[in-house]
Scaffold this motif. Structure first.
Motif, PDB file in Angstrom:
ATOM      1  N   MET A   1       0.854  -1.173   0.000  1.00  0.00           N
ATOM      2  CA  MET A   1       0.000   0.000   0.000  1.00  0.00           C
ATOM      3  C   MET A   1       0.895   1.229   0.000  1.00  0.00           C
ATOM      4  O   MET A   1       1.890   1.289   0.700  1.00  0.00           O
ATOM      5  CB  MET A   1      -0.903  -0.016   1.216  1.00  0.00           C
ATOM      6  CG  MET A   1      -1.708   1.232   1.374  1.00  0.00           C
ATOM      7  SD  MET A   1      -3.470   1.125   1.184  1.00  0.00           S
ATOM      8  CE  MET A   1      -3.921  -0.399   1.878  1.00  0.00           C
ATOM      9  N   ARG A   2       0.499   2.207  -0.794  1.00  0.00           N
ATOM     10  CA  ARG A   2       1.231   3.464  -0.873  1.00  0.00           C
ATOM     11  C   ARG A   2       0.284   4.609  -0.540  1.00  0.00           C
ATOM     12  O   ARG A   2      -0.938   4.420  -0.519  1.00  0.00           O
ATOM     13  CB  ARG A   2       1.825   3.646  -2.257  1.00  0.00           C
ATOM     14  CG  ARG A   2       2.825   2.534  -2.573  1.00  0.00           C
ATOM     15  CD  ARG A   2       3.520   2.772  -3.876  1.00  0.00           C
ATOM     16  NE  ARG A   2       4.143   4.087  -3.920  1.00  0.00           N
ATOM     17  CZ  ARG A   2       5.444   4.304  -3.808  1.00  0.00           C
ATOM     18  NH1 ARG A   2       6.252   3.302  -3.626  1.00  0.00           N
ATOM     19  NH2 ARG A   2       5.942   5.525  -3.885  1.00  0.00           N
ATOM     20  N   LYS A  30      -5.169   1.134  -7.683  1.00  0.00           N
ATOM     21  CA  LYS A  30      -6.559   1.192  -7.217  1.00  0.00           C
ATOM     22  C   LYS A  30      -6.632   2.003  -5.932  1.00  0.00           C
ATOM     23  O   LYS A  30      -5.884   1.758  -4.992  1.00  0.00           O
ATOM     24  CB  LYS A  30      -7.085  -0.215  -6.970  1.00  0.00           C
ATOM     25  CG  LYS A  30      -7.194  -1.015  -8.239  1.00  0.00           C
ATOM     26  CD  LYS A  30      -7.695  -2.403  -7.972  1.00  0.00           C
ATOM     27  CE  LYS A  30      -7.733  -3.159  -9.299  1.00  0.00           C
ATOM     28  NZ  LYS A  30      -7.958  -4.569  -9.110  1.00  0.00           N
ATOM     29  N   ILE A  31      -7.540   2.965  -5.888  1.00  0.00           N
ATOM     30  CA  ILE A  31      -7.720   3.788  -4.695  1.00  0.00           C
ATOM     31  C   ILE A  31      -8.430   2.956  -3.635  1.00  0.00           C
ATOM     32  O   ILE A  31      -9.505   2.403  -3.875  1.00  0.00           O
ATOM     33  CB  ILE A  31      -8.515   5.054  -5.026  1.00  0.00           C
ATOM     34  CG1 ILE A  31      -7.777   5.795  -6.109  1.00  0.00           C
ATOM     35  CG2 ILE A  31      -8.823   5.847  -3.774  1.00  0.00           C
ATOM     36  CD1 ILE A  31      -7.686   7.236  -6.061  1.00  0.00           C
ATOM     37  N   VAL A  32      -7.809   2.855  -2.475  1.00  0.00           N
ATOM     38  CA  VAL A  32      -8.346   2.057  -1.373  1.00  0.00           C
ATOM     39  C   VAL A  32      -9.077   2.936  -0.370  1.00  0.00           C
ATOM     40  O   VAL A  32     -10.154   2.595   0.108  1.00  0.00           O
ATOM     41  CB  VAL A  32      -7.207   1.267  -0.681  1.00  0.00           C
ATOM     42  CG1 VAL A  32      -7.718   0.508   0.526  1.00  0.00           C
ATOM     43  CG2 VAL A  32      -6.535   0.334  -1.674  1.00  0.00           C
ATOM     44  N   TYR A  76     -13.900   5.594   1.890  1.00  0.00           N
ATOM     45  CA  TYR A  76     -13.537   4.423   1.098  1.00  0.00           C
ATOM     46  C   TYR A  76     -14.347   4.450  -0.203  1.00  0.00           C
ATOM     47  O   TYR A  76     -15.299   3.687  -0.358  1.00  0.00           O
ATOM     48  CB  TYR A  76     -13.798   3.139   1.891  1.00  0.00           C
ATOM     49  CG  TYR A  76     -13.068   3.138   3.209  1.00  0.00           C
ATOM     50  CD1 TYR A  76     -11.777   2.646   3.294  1.00  0.00           C
ATOM     51  CD2 TYR A  76     -13.652   3.673   4.362  1.00  0.00           C
ATOM     52  CE1 TYR A  76     -11.083   2.670   4.503  1.00  0.00           C
ATOM     53  CE2 TYR A  76     -12.965   3.703   5.572  1.00  0.00           C
ATOM     54  CZ  TYR A  76     -11.692   3.197   5.628  1.00  0.00           C
ATOM     55  OH  TYR A  76     -11.005   3.228   6.821  1.00  0.00           O
ATOM     56  N   PRO A  77     -13.984   5.323  -1.142  1.00  0.00           N
ATOM     57  CA  PRO A  77     -14.782   5.455  -2.364  1.00  0.00           C
ATOM     58  C   PRO A  77     -14.730   4.180  -3.205  1.00  0.00           C
ATOM     59  O   PRO A  77     -13.676   3.547  -3.327  1.00  0.00           O
ATOM     60  CB  PRO A  77     -14.139   6.628  -3.092  1.00  0.00           C
ATOM     61  CG  PRO A  77     -12.769   6.750  -2.529  1.00  0.00           C
ATOM     62  CD  PRO A  77     -12.827   6.211  -1.136  1.00  0.00           C
ATOM     63  N   TYR A 125      -4.736   6.736  -0.249  1.00  0.00           N
ATOM     64  CA  TYR A 125      -4.111   5.418  -0.078  1.00  0.00           C
ATOM     65  C   TYR A 125      -4.473   4.573  -1.290  1.00  0.00           C
ATOM     66  O   TYR A 125      -5.648   4.487  -1.654  1.00  0.00           O
ATOM     67  CB  TYR A 125      -4.608   4.754   1.195  1.00  0.00           C
ATOM     68  CG  TYR A 125      -4.251   5.525   2.445  1.00  0.00           C
ATOM     69  CD1 TYR A 125      -3.025   5.320   3.071  1.00  0.00           C
ATOM     70  CD2 TYR A 125      -5.116   6.469   2.992  1.00  0.00           C
ATOM     71  CE1 TYR A 125      -2.684   6.044   4.212  1.00  0.00           C
ATOM     72  CE2 TYR A 125      -4.782   7.188   4.123  1.00  0.00           C
ATOM     73  CZ  TYR A 125      -3.573   6.969   4.728  1.00  0.00           C
ATOM     74  OH  TYR A 125      -3.225   7.687   5.851  1.00  0.00           O
ATOM     75  N   TYR A 126      -3.454   3.967  -1.894  1.00  0.00           N
ATOM     76  CA  TYR A 126      -3.719   3.173  -3.104  1.00  0.00           C
ATOM     77  C   TYR A 126      -2.796   1.966  -3.175  1.00  0.00           C
ATOM     78  O   TYR A 126      -1.726   1.943  -2.571  1.00  0.00           O
ATOM     79  CB  TYR A 126      -3.575   4.048  -4.350  1.00  0.00           C
ATOM     80  CG  TYR A 126      -2.186   4.589  -4.592  1.00  0.00           C
ATOM     81  CD1 TYR A 126      -1.343   3.992  -5.527  1.00  0.00           C
ATOM     82  CD2 TYR A 126      -1.711   5.695  -3.897  1.00  0.00           C
ATOM     83  CE1 TYR A 126      -0.072   4.488  -5.755  1.00  0.00           C
ATOM     84  CE2 TYR A 126      -0.438   6.191  -4.117  1.00  0.00           C
ATOM     85  CZ  TYR A 126       0.374   5.594  -5.048  1.00  0.00           C
ATOM     86  OH  TYR A 126       1.636   6.072  -5.258  1.00  0.00           O
ATOM     87  N   GLU A 127      -3.254   0.972  -3.914  1.00  0.00           N
ATOM     88  CA  GLU A 127      -2.452  -0.216  -4.197  1.00  0.00           C
ATOM     89  C   GLU A 127      -1.947  -0.090  -5.623  1.00  0.00           C
ATOM     90  O   GLU A 127      -2.740   0.147  -6.547  1.00  0.00           O
ATOM     91  CB  GLU A 127      -3.289  -1.487  -4.062  1.00  0.00           C
ATOM     92  CG  GLU A 127      -3.725  -1.772  -2.650  1.00  0.00           C
ATOM     93  CD  GLU A 127      -4.604  -2.999  -2.536  1.00  0.00           C
ATOM     94  OE1 GLU A 127      -5.077  -3.518  -3.579  1.00  0.00           O
ATOM     95  OE2 GLU A 127      -4.828  -3.438  -1.406  1.00  0.00           O
ATOM     96  N   GLU A 128      -0.641  -0.234  -5.803  1.00  0.00           N
ATOM     97  CA  GLU A 128      -0.080  -0.141  -7.145  1.00  0.00           C
ATOM     98  C   GLU A 128      -0.436  -1.378  -7.958  1.00  0.00           C
ATOM     99  O   GLU A 128      -0.585  -2.472  -7.420  1.00  0.00           O
ATOM    100  CB  GLU A 128       1.439  -0.002  -7.075  1.00  0.00           C
ATOM    101  CG  GLU A 128       1.888   1.353  -6.599  1.00  0.00           C
ATOM    102  CD  GLU A 128       3.383   1.508  -6.655  1.00  0.00           C
ATOM    103  OE1 GLU A 128       3.834   2.529  -7.183  1.00  0.00           O
ATOM    104  OE2 GLU A 128       4.099   0.611  -6.179  1.00  0.00           O
TER     105      GLU A 128
END
Length: 129
Positions: A1-2, A30-32, A76-77, A125-128
């Motif tokens: 997570m970044r 993906k936006i978390v 959490y969209p 916060y997003y997952e690459e």
């Protein structure tokens, strides 16, 4: 997570002050979650938006609030998952299946119709991929 921080400070007249972030880096993944923290309440007419810039396709709204003096909170969209035919997926025919929002673009935070001097920090916060 970044994570990526976007910080804006409004300027202008009371009730019409605005701010837009100026970050050119692309987020790909993906936006978390999104954490919004405003320094203090703005005008009751304040609008908040987190959007893609549209550099790699159409601009999309990730999170938005209208007439909200203080949008602070953890969010959490999600969007509705779809089949390869573009049909919304559901659990039982009525309850849609949420999924994280994919992005491959720069993001932009915009504050409109606020009071001057309001600082808003937004952490995405997003997952690459």
């Amino acid at each position: 997570m970044r994570s990526r921080l976007y910080s804006v400070t409004t300027s202008g007249s009371a009730g019409s002050a605005s701010a837009t972030s100026d970050v050119t880096e692309v987020i790909s993944g993906k936006i978390v979650a999104v954490h919004v923290k405003q320094s203090s309440a703005g005008a009751s007419t304040q609008d908040f938006a987190l959007k893609t810039k549209g550099g790699n396709g159409i601009a999309r709204t990730i999170l938005a609030f209208t007439d909200t003096a203080d949008p602070s909170g953890m969010y959490y969209p999600r969007e509705t998952a779809q089949t390869t035919a573009g049909v919304n997926l559901t659990f039982d025919g009525t309850h849609t299946i949420p999924t994280c929002i994919p992005v491959d673009d720069g993001l932009e935070v915009t504050i409109l119709q606020s009071n001057s001097g309001k600082t808003v920090d937004v952490v995405v916060y997003y997952e690459e991929d």
